[in-house]
Design a protein around this motif. Structure first.
Motif, PDB file in Angstrom:
ATOM      1  N   PRO A 200       5.064 -14.123  35.193  1.00 46.77           N
ATOM      2  CA  PRO A 200       4.368 -15.129  34.370  1.00 46.77           C
ATOM      3  C   PRO A 200       2.883 -15.268  34.736  1.00 46.77           C
ATOM      4  O   PRO A 200       2.056 -15.510  33.856  1.00 46.77           O
ATOM      5  CB  PRO A 200       5.152 -16.409  34.665  1.00 46.77           C
ATOM      6  CG  PRO A 200       6.484 -15.955  35.114  1.00 46.77           C
ATOM      7  CD  PRO A 200       6.260 -14.682  35.841  1.00 46.77           C
ATOM      8  N   ALA A 201       2.561 -15.120  36.019  1.00 44.17           N
ATOM      9  CA  ALA A 201       1.156 -15.250  36.430  1.00 44.17           C
ATOM     10  C   ALA A 201       0.305 -14.120  35.868  1.00 44.17           C
ATOM     11  O   ALA A 201      -0.844 -14.322  35.470  1.00 44.17           O
ATOM     12  CB  ALA A 201       1.058 -15.292  37.951  1.00 44.17           C
ATOM     13  N   LEU A 202       0.885 -12.893  35.830  1.00 43.90           N
ATOM     14  CA  LEU A 202       0.156 -11.763  35.262  1.00 43.90           C
ATOM     15  C   LEU A 202       0.080 -11.850  33.746  1.00 43.90           C
ATOM     16  O   LEU A 202      -0.924 -11.462  33.133  1.00 43.90           O
ATOM     17  CB  LEU A 202       0.817 -10.452  35.684  1.00 43.90           C
ATOM     18  CG  LEU A 202       0.808 -10.144  37.185  1.00 43.90           C
ATOM     19  CD1 LEU A 202       1.504  -8.810  37.454  1.00 43.90           C
ATOM     20  CD2 LEU A 202      -0.603 -10.120  37.741  1.00 43.90           C
ATOM     21  N   VAL A 203       1.136 -12.387  33.134  1.00 45.37           N
ATOM     22  CA  VAL A 203       1.110 -12.590  31.688  1.00 45.37           C
ATOM     23  C   VAL A 203      -0.015 -13.561  31.310  1.00 45.37           C
ATOM     24  O   VAL A 203      -0.758 -13.355  30.349  1.00 45.37           O
ATOM     25  CB  VAL A 203       2.462 -13.118  31.182  1.00 45.37           C
ATOM     26  CG1 VAL A 203       2.360 -13.551  29.718  1.00 45.37           C
ATOM     27  CG2 VAL A 203       3.545 -12.055  31.343  1.00 45.37           C
ATOM     28  N   ALA A 204      -0.152 -14.613  32.142  1.00 48.16           N
ATOM     29  CA  ALA A 204      -1.181 -15.614  31.866  1.00 48.16           C
ATOM     30  C   ALA A 204      -2.591 -15.046  32.026  1.00 48.16           C
ATOM     31  O   ALA A 204      -3.534 -15.517  31.402  1.00 48.16           O
ATOM     32  CB  ALA A 204      -0.995 -16.814  32.792  1.00 48.16           C
ATOM     33  N   GLU A 205      -2.746 -14.034  32.878  1.00 48.89           N
ATOM     34  CA  GLU A 205      -4.043 -13.407  33.102  1.00 48.89           C
ATOM     35  C   GLU A 205      -4.431 -12.418  32.006  1.00 48.89           C
ATOM     36  O   GLU A 205      -5.595 -12.077  31.859  1.00 48.89           O
ATOM     37  CB  GLU A 205      -4.056 -12.654  34.447  1.00 48.89           C
ATOM     38  CG  GLU A 205      -4.203 -13.551  35.657  1.00 48.89           C
ATOM     39  CD  GLU A 205      -4.354 -12.727  36.922  1.00 48.89           C
ATOM     40  OE1 GLU A 205      -4.729 -13.306  37.948  1.00 48.89           O
ATOM     41  OE2 GLU A 205      -4.093 -11.498  36.878  1.00 48.89           O
ATOM     42  N   ALA A 206      -3.446 -11.966  31.250  1.00 50.35           N
ATOM     43  CA  ALA A 206      -3.709 -10.919  30.251  1.00 50.35           C
ATOM     44  C   ALA A 206      -4.648 -11.436  29.163  1.00 50.35           C
ATOM     45  O   ALA A 206      -4.547 -12.591  28.762  1.00 50.35           O
ATOM     46  CB  ALA A 206      -2.396 -10.453  29.638  1.00 50.35           C
ATOM     47  N   PRO A 207      -5.539 -10.568  28.685  1.00 48.40           N
ATOM     48  CA  PRO A 207      -6.454 -10.999  27.620  1.00 48.40           C
ATOM     49  C   PRO A 207      -5.711 -11.278  26.315  1.00 48.40           C
ATOM     50  O   PRO A 207      -4.674 -10.711  26.062  1.00 48.40           O
ATOM     51  CB  PRO A 207      -7.412  -9.801  27.469  1.00 48.40           C
ATOM     52  CG  PRO A 207      -6.635  -8.638  28.003  1.00 48.40           C
ATOM     53  CD  PRO A 207      -5.760  -9.179  29.087  1.00 48.40           C
TER      54      PRO A 207
END
Length: 207
Positions: A200-207
């Motif tokens: 979820p943290a990487l998903v939130a970082e995605a443009p």
């Protein structure tokens, strides 16, 4: 049936590897994957020590943590490959499903399911080998007092016994699997933290 490595063979290979600088083997056969698992465990051990430094710059600790993630992922991948090779050699998996997310077991009716895979046992044997080597070094330190060396020597004896016990359990599991009395499965780890689609943290970082 294909010759499978005994615990004594694996332990000897682990110990021999620790006598030389770390070297990643090219993946190929079963024994190369066992060696590669040991390499990543050894690399993890070194990075875990470095990550616990209290005077290092934050950037270095971040680099250590990221290296830990990489080696841990590779270590788990190797465990799965080891189990695939072992189960294939034992005839306990449908070859057509071996590379799938859910390999189909072909164990005999009535065989008991072992909760821990043989690959996971070899992984634990590898880690115990690292603990034994490190504790042996501690038991020989000349900059510490006798009580430190004595305590570490006692721990060393326990670790050696633990590895021998685990090795005997691994050998017994393979013997029972050959005889149709037991089986294990390939358990996919499905690590989520390194997947940009699942963390979820990487998903939130995605443009």
């Amino acid at each position: 049936m294909t010759s499978l490595p005994s615990s004594s063979e694996v332990i000897a290979a682990h110990d021999a590897a620790l006598a030389s600088p770390p070297l990643a083997t090219a993946p190929g056969d079963l024994r190369s994957w066992i060696a590669l698992n040991h390499f990543h465990n050894r690399s993890l051990w070194a990075q875990e020590d470095l990550a616990r430094r209290t005077r290092a710059p934050d950037a270095e600790i971040v680099a250590n943590k990221r290296a830990i993630d990489r080696h841990n992922q590779a270590r788990n991948d190797a465990i799965e490959r080891i189990d695939e090779f072992l189960l294939g050699a034992l005839g306990l998996v449908d070859p057509a499903t071996l590379a799938s997310a859910l390999p189909r077991s072909t164990a005999a009716p009535g065989a008991r399911l072992n909760s821990e895979t043989a690959g996971s046992m070899l992984d634990r044997i590898s880690i115990l080998g690292l603990k034994i080597a490190a504790m042996r070094d501690q038991s020989r330190r000349t900059d510490e007092d006798v009580s430190h060396r004595h305590a570490c020597s006692e721990r060393l004896d326990r670790l050696i016994q633990q590895r021998a016990d685990l090795g005997a359990c691994y050998d017994e599991l393979l013997a029972d699997a050959r005889a149709g009395r037991a089986y294990f499965k390939v358990y996919r780890q499905f690590k989520m933290y390194n997947d940009p689609r699942l963390n979820p943290a990487l998903v939130a970082e995605a443009p």
